[in-house]
Design a protein around this motif. Structure first.
Motif, short mmCIF file in Angstrom:
data_model
loop_
_atom_site.label_atom_id
_atom_site.label_comp_id
_atom_site.label_asym_id
_atom_site.label_seq_id
_atom_site.Cartn_x
_atom_site.Cartn_y
_atom_site.Cartn_z
N SER A 115 0.87 -1.18 0.00
CA SER A 115 0.02 0.11 -0.02
C SER A 115 0.89 1.35 -0.13
N PHE A 116 0.15 2.27 -0.63
CA PHE A 116 0.90 3.63 -0.55
C PHE A 116 -0.15 4.62 0.27
N ARG A 117 0.20 5.12 1.46
CA ARG A 117 -0.57 5.64 2.09
C ARG A 117 -0.39 7.43 2.03
N PRO A 118 -0.94 8.14 0.90
CA PRO A 118 -0.57 9.42 0.79
C PRO A 118 -1.16 10.50 1.77
N VAL A 119 -2.46 10.05 2.28
CA VAL A 119 -3.25 11.18 2.94
C VAL A 119 -2.87 11.23 4.45
N GLU A 120 -2.92 12.49 4.75
CA GLU A 120 -2.55 12.72 6.08
C GLU A 120 -3.47 12.40 7.09
N ILE A 121 -2.73 11.56 8.18
CA ILE A 121 -3.61 10.96 9.12
C ILE A 121 -4.26 11.83 10.06
N ALA A 254 -0.31 10.81 12.82
CA ALA A 254 -0.11 11.74 12.18
C ALA A 254 1.09 11.33 11.13
N GLY A 255 1.06 11.91 9.79
CA GLY A 255 2.08 11.82 8.91
C GLY A 255 1.32 11.40 7.67
N ARG A 256 1.95 11.24 6.55
CA ARG A 256 1.30 11.13 5.08
C ARG A 256 2.49 10.45 4.35
#
Length: 290
Positions: A115-121, A254-256
């Motif tokens: 997976s690629f998780r681009p969205v800010e948590i 948090a993070g992207r």
């Protein structure tokens, strides 16, 4: 609990001391941190990460290695081909890392989704059960593990210096002891019916039922979420980390722009199967679960 291993190559070779240390600490419930193990991007991948987004139906963009198909993104054409190739390259790199650092896993290792998780948590809203900002151990409602382990390898590829922030909770035995007293009794025929109706891909074992209960009970208990002892960790860009997410209570807050590769590990491949959640729960409950 963080165990830092200063390696710089996804392909090794890794010396025997590193291998022993990695296996012992990982199976004891540590997060293996590789602070110098960045995942390099070429120019087209860098441009894609800068512009990446989700189509709104999924928090992750995922690649099924069995079919080569990506889901969760609005992009198409050349950009989709670039994304697919990047995810596949990361998945192969993560497998190389695991098999090089933990060679005894190789025969019992299955590569699952990348997976690629681009969205800010931070600030993202979801139901309590799907909210990964809450401490939990991983369990899958539709894919019974039946004692297999869930090993995940992550890399932070954010281009603007944004760390990925985790909260790491108490050890698995302490976590389980908090919620097991309210574990409901097994319902005869339930696993057969769920499989028959197509809700699950296989029959759930008692282990799967207990792990799903522990996942949900922790996320539902806001008092425990607030008061549980945690370790706060930032994973900066340019690093990677690996963890058994079915054993380590964790929350990403948090993070992207992270990459993630999931693996399933057969119990027989473990160096210390007595430390696995299956063995811990069987001792605590006094009964076999698979």
């Amino acid at each position: 609990m963080i165990e830092t291993l200063d390696i710089v190559s996804w392909a090794g070779p890794y010396d025997d001391n590193f291998r022993r240390r990695a296996a012992e600490r990982l199976e004891a419930g540590a997060v293996l941190l590789f602070p110098s193990l960045g995942f390099p991007l070429d120019d087209t991948e860098t441009a894609l990460v800068r512009s990446a987004g989700s189509d709104g139906s999924a928090k992750n963009i995922s690649l099924d290695p069995a079919t080569g198909q990506c889901k969760g993104s609005t992009i198409s054409g050349t950009e989709l081909a670039t994304l697919t190739a990047m995810l596949d390259r990361f998945g192969k790199s993560a497998r190389s890392l695991v098999e090089g650092l933990l060679p005894h896993y190789a025969a019992g290792l299955e590569r699952a989704r990348t997976s690629f998780r681009p969205v800010e948590i931070s600030g993202r809203h979801s139901s309590w059960r799907q909210d990964d900002k809450r401490l939990h151990v991983d369990a899958f409602p539709s894919r019974p593990m039946q004692g297999r382990r869930i090993l995940r390898v992550f890399a932070n590829i954010d281009l603007d210096g944004t760390p990925r922030h985790w909260r790491i909770g108490p050890d698995f035995k302490t976590y389980a002891a908090r919620f097991l007293p309210s574990l409901p009794r097994a319902v005869p025929g339930k696993s057969w019916l769920l499989h028959r109706l197509g809700v699950t891909r296989a029959r759930r074992s008692r282990y799967d039922e207990v792990m799903l209960f522990l996942h949900d009970a922790a996320k539902r208990d806001l008092g425990w979420q607030r008061d549980a002892p945690v370790q706060e960790v930032d994973f900066p860009p340019g690093c990677a980390w690996a963890v058994f997410t079915d054993q380590v209570a964790h929350a990403a807050t948090a993070g992207r722009n992270a990459l993630e590769q999931s693996f399933y590990v057969e119990p027989g491949a473990l160096a210390r199967p007595e430390t696995a959640p299956l063995a811990v729960l069987e001792r605590m409950c006094g009964a076999a679960m698979v």
